[in-house]
Motif scaffolding. Structure first.
Motif, PDB file in Angstrom:
ATOM      1  N   TYR A  50       0.836  -1.206   0.000  1.00  0.00           N
ATOM      2  CA  TYR A  50       0.000   0.000   0.000  1.00  0.00           C
ATOM      3  C   TYR A  50       0.876   1.263   0.000  1.00  0.00           C
ATOM      4  CZ  TYR A  50      -3.578   3.283   1.681  1.00  0.00           C
ATOM      5  OH  TYR A  50      -4.427   4.349   1.822  1.00  0.00           O
ATOM      6  N   GLU A  51       1.929   1.198   0.820  1.00  0.00           N
ATOM      7  CA  GLU A  51       2.848   2.341   0.942  1.00  0.00           C
ATOM      8  C   GLU A  51       3.685   2.532  -0.332  1.00  0.00           C
ATOM      9  OE1 GLU A  51       4.486   1.776   4.827  1.00  0.00           O
ATOM     10  OE2 GLU A  51       6.201   3.037   4.283  1.00  0.00           O
ATOM     11  N   PHE A  52       4.049   1.418  -0.975  1.00  0.00           N
ATOM     12  CA  PHE A  52       4.879   1.495  -2.186  1.00  0.00           C
ATOM     13  C   PHE A  52       4.059   1.849  -3.429  1.00  0.00           C
ATOM     14  CE2 PHE A  52       8.173  -1.825  -0.452  1.00  0.00           C
ATOM     15  CZ  PHE A  52       8.605  -0.887   0.470  1.00  0.00           C
ATOM     16  N   PHE A  53       2.743   1.621  -3.334  1.00  0.00           N
ATOM     17  CA  PHE A  53       1.897   1.797  -4.508  1.00  0.00           C
ATOM     18  C   PHE A  53       2.006   3.192  -5.164  1.00  0.00           C
ATOM     19  CE2 PHE A  53      -2.263   3.248  -6.090  1.00  0.00           C
ATOM     20  CZ  PHE A  53      -2.331   2.480  -7.234  1.00  0.00           C
ATOM     21  N   PRO A  54       1.963   4.316  -4.386  1.00  0.00           N
ATOM     22  CA  PRO A  54       2.071   5.626  -5.044  1.00  0.00           C
ATOM     23  C   PRO A  54       3.390   5.813  -5.787  1.00  0.00           C
ATOM     24  CG  PRO A  54       1.314   5.877  -2.791  1.00  0.00           C
ATOM     25  CD  PRO A  54       1.740   4.451  -2.936  1.00  0.00           C
ATOM     26  N   TYR A  55       4.483   5.238  -5.244  1.00  0.00           N
ATOM     27  CA  TYR A  55       5.767   5.308  -5.959  1.00  0.00           C
ATOM     28  C   TYR A  55       5.667   4.564  -7.284  1.00  0.00           C
ATOM     29  CZ  TYR A  55       7.901   7.130  -1.731  1.00  0.00           C
ATOM     30  OH  TYR A  55       8.213   7.918  -0.652  1.00  0.00           O
ATOM     31  N   CYS A  56       5.050   3.398  -7.239  1.00  0.00           N
ATOM     32  CA  CYS A  56       4.911   2.605  -8.463  1.00  0.00           C
ATOM     33  C   CYS A  56       4.137   3.406  -9.511  1.00  0.00           C
ATOM     34  CB  CYS A  56       4.187   1.287  -8.183  1.00  0.00           C
ATOM     35  SG  CYS A  56       5.118   0.167  -7.147  1.00  0.00           S
ATOM     36  N   MET A  57       3.045   4.037  -9.080  1.00  0.00           N
ATOM     37  CA  MET A  57       2.227   4.768 -10.052  1.00  0.00           C
ATOM     38  C   MET A  57       2.969   5.977 -10.606  1.00  0.00           C
ATOM     39  SD  MET A  57      -0.077   2.703 -10.195  1.00  0.00           S
ATOM     40  CE  MET A  57      -0.955   3.407 -11.560  1.00  0.00           C
ATOM     41  N   ASP A  58       3.799   6.591  -9.763  1.00  0.00           N
ATOM     42  CA  ASP A  58       4.619   7.720 -10.201  1.00  0.00           C
ATOM     43  C   ASP A  58       5.656   7.284 -11.228  1.00  0.00           C
ATOM     44  OD1 ASP A  58       3.921  10.107  -9.165  1.00  0.00           O
ATOM     45  OD2 ASP A  58       5.760  10.379  -7.988  1.00  0.00           O
ATOM     46  N   LEU A  59       6.225   6.105 -11.003  1.00  0.00           N
ATOM     47  CA  LEU A  59       7.324   5.621 -11.847  1.00  0.00           C
ATOM     48  C   LEU A  59       6.840   4.968 -13.141  1.00  0.00           C
ATOM     49  CD1 LEU A  59       9.534   4.076  -9.008  1.00  0.00           C
ATOM     50  CD2 LEU A  59      10.177   5.990 -10.503  1.00  0.00           C
ATOM     51  N   LEU A  60       5.559   4.654 -13.188  1.00  0.00           N
ATOM     52  CA  LEU A  60       5.004   3.969 -14.347  1.00  0.00           C
ATOM     53  C   LEU A  60       4.662   4.971 -15.446  1.00  0.00           C
ATOM     54  CD1 LEU A  60       4.316   0.910 -14.628  1.00  0.00           C
ATOM     55  CD2 LEU A  60       1.985   1.475 -13.930  1.00  0.00           C
ATOM     56  N   LYS A  61       4.936   4.610 -16.683  1.00  0.00           N
ATOM     57  CA  LYS A  61       4.525   5.496 -17.788  1.00  0.00           C
ATOM     58  C   LYS A  61       3.006   5.408 -17.965  1.00  0.00           C
ATOM     59  CE  LYS A  61       4.409   2.424 -21.681  1.00  0.00           C
ATOM     60  NZ  LYS A  61       4.891   1.918 -22.937  1.00  0.00           N
ATOM     61  N   LEU A  62       2.425   6.370 -18.645  1.00  0.00           N
ATOM     62  CA  LEU A  62       0.992   6.294 -18.946  1.00  0.00           C
ATOM     63  C   LEU A  62       0.771   5.082 -19.834  1.00  0.00           C
ATOM     64  CD1 LEU A  62      -0.490   9.814 -19.793  1.00  0.00           C
ATOM     65  CD2 LEU A  62      -1.083   8.282 -17.907  1.00  0.00           C
ATOM     66  N   GLY A  63      -0.191   4.269 -19.509  1.00  0.00           N
ATOM     67  CA  GLY A  63      -0.429   3.044 -20.279  1.00  0.00           C
ATOM     68  C   GLY A  63       0.394   1.861 -19.783  1.00  0.00           C
ATOM     69  N   GLY A  64       1.286   2.116 -18.825  1.00  0.00           N
ATOM     70  CA  GLY A  64       2.110   1.047 -18.267  1.00  0.00           C
ATOM     71  C   GLY A  64       1.318   0.179 -17.295  1.00  0.00           C
ATOM     72  N   MET A  65       1.874  -0.990 -16.994  1.00  0.00           N
ATOM     73  CA  MET A  65       1.161  -1.945 -16.141  1.00  0.00           C
ATOM     74  C   MET A  65       1.924  -2.247 -14.859  1.00  0.00           C
ATOM     75  SD  MET A  65      -0.122  -5.816 -17.036  1.00  0.00           S
ATOM     76  CE  MET A  65      -1.291  -5.384 -18.302  1.00  0.00           C
ATOM     77  N   LEU A  66       1.179  -2.249 -13.746  1.00  0.00           N
ATOM     78  CA  LEU A  66       1.720  -2.681 -12.452  1.00  0.00           C
ATOM     79  C   LEU A  66       1.066  -4.025 -12.117  1.00  0.00           C
ATOM     80  CD1 LEU A  66       3.058  -2.309  -9.609  1.00  0.00           C
ATOM     81  CD2 LEU A  66       1.028  -0.986  -8.962  1.00  0.00           C
TER      82      LEU A  66
END
Ligand SMILES: C[S@@+](CC[C@H](N)C(=O)[O-])C[C@H]1O[C@@H](n2cnc3c(N)ncnc32)[C@H](O)[C@@H]1O
Length: 235
Positions: free
Chosen positions: A146-162
């Motif tokens: 949960y805590e790492f999730f915002p970092y992941c979304m920040d680091l992901l390109k638009l259209g990218g997949m987590l």
């Protein structure tokens, strides 16, 4: 070392066995690393999840991949097979015994140049990364997803997949918190917060796949500041 959730699958046991034993084994050194981990009960993704990941990533053909949770490098190597000569996998782990083995495995597979292993706690490393990544695979301590999730979304390109592994807590994720043993209550609470956040968020396209202990798949459709709505409690 044991991943007890792999013993409590969320799908009928005989179907899990059917998938785990029936789906094609990986060839060569990747298959050897998977077998080595499973013989020693090192917690890597189960075979049916690995086969699915291999299929989907083979179609997505990402160039820049981030992984959180390397263990001995099985899933990182699987991912590296799909990024091509000009692509790269960055993977994070903090456990020295795993790191040593992962490095040896990357060398054995000729992936030393294609995979960078960042050593340390993802909580410290994630804020230092630049991105953008085409694909992020998170398979580390569940209490931190949960805590790492915002970092992941920040680091992901638009259209990218987590892709996030192990979100069903052996099928107990929807149980009332009072029924959950105290030692795993924080994980239960935070996984629920994560699921509540992503399941119908307008900036995301989200799916859940009941493989292994549950795979959460999220596509970033729009930029959104998830840091601004995070609810982190002390315990
Ligand atoms: C389930 S294993 C990863 C398995 C690997 N993805 C695979 O399938 O081959 C989880 C790994 O995450 C690492 N880990 C857990 N929490 C972490 C954190 N906060 N920072 C860095 N590594 C972490 C552990 O040391 C462990 O090696």
């Amino acid at each position: 070392m044991k991943n007890e959730m792999m013993e409590r699958p969320v799908v009928q046991k005989e179907l899990v066995t059917f998938m785990r034993e029936g789906l094609k084994a990986f060839d060569g050194k990747l298959g050897e690393v998977e077998a080595y981990a499973n013989e020693r009960r090192i917690p890597i993704i189960p075979h049916e999840t690995a086969v699915f990941l291999n299929l989907i990533v083979g179609q997505l053909k990402p160039k820049q991949v981030l992984e959180i949770g390397t263990a001995i490098g099985f899933s990182a190597s699987l991912l590296a097979q799909h990024v091509g000569e000009d692509g790269h996998v960055t993977t994070i782990d903090r456990f020295d015994i795993m790191i040593e083995r992962a490095k040896a495995n990357f060398k054995k597979m000729g992936f030393e140049d294609r995979i960078t292993l960042l050593e340390g706690d993802a909580a410290d490393i994630l804020p230092t990364l630049q991105g953008p990544y085409d694909l992020i695979f998170m398979d580390s301590a569940k209490s931190k997803y949960y805590e790492f999730f915002p970092y992941c979304m920040d680091l992901l390109k638009l259209g990218g997949m987590l892709i996030i592994d192990d979100v069903f807590q052996g099928g107990t994720i929807l149980h009332d918190e009072k029924e959950i043993p105290k030692r795993v209550r924080k994980i239960h609470r935070r996984l629920n917060l994560l699921l509540d956040l992503v399941m119908d968020h307008p900036a995301l396209e989200t799916s859940l796949v009941p493989l292994g202990d549950g795979l959460l798949m999220i596509v970033k459709k729009e930029a959104f500041d998830f840091f601004s709505i995070l609810e982190i409690e002390e315990n």
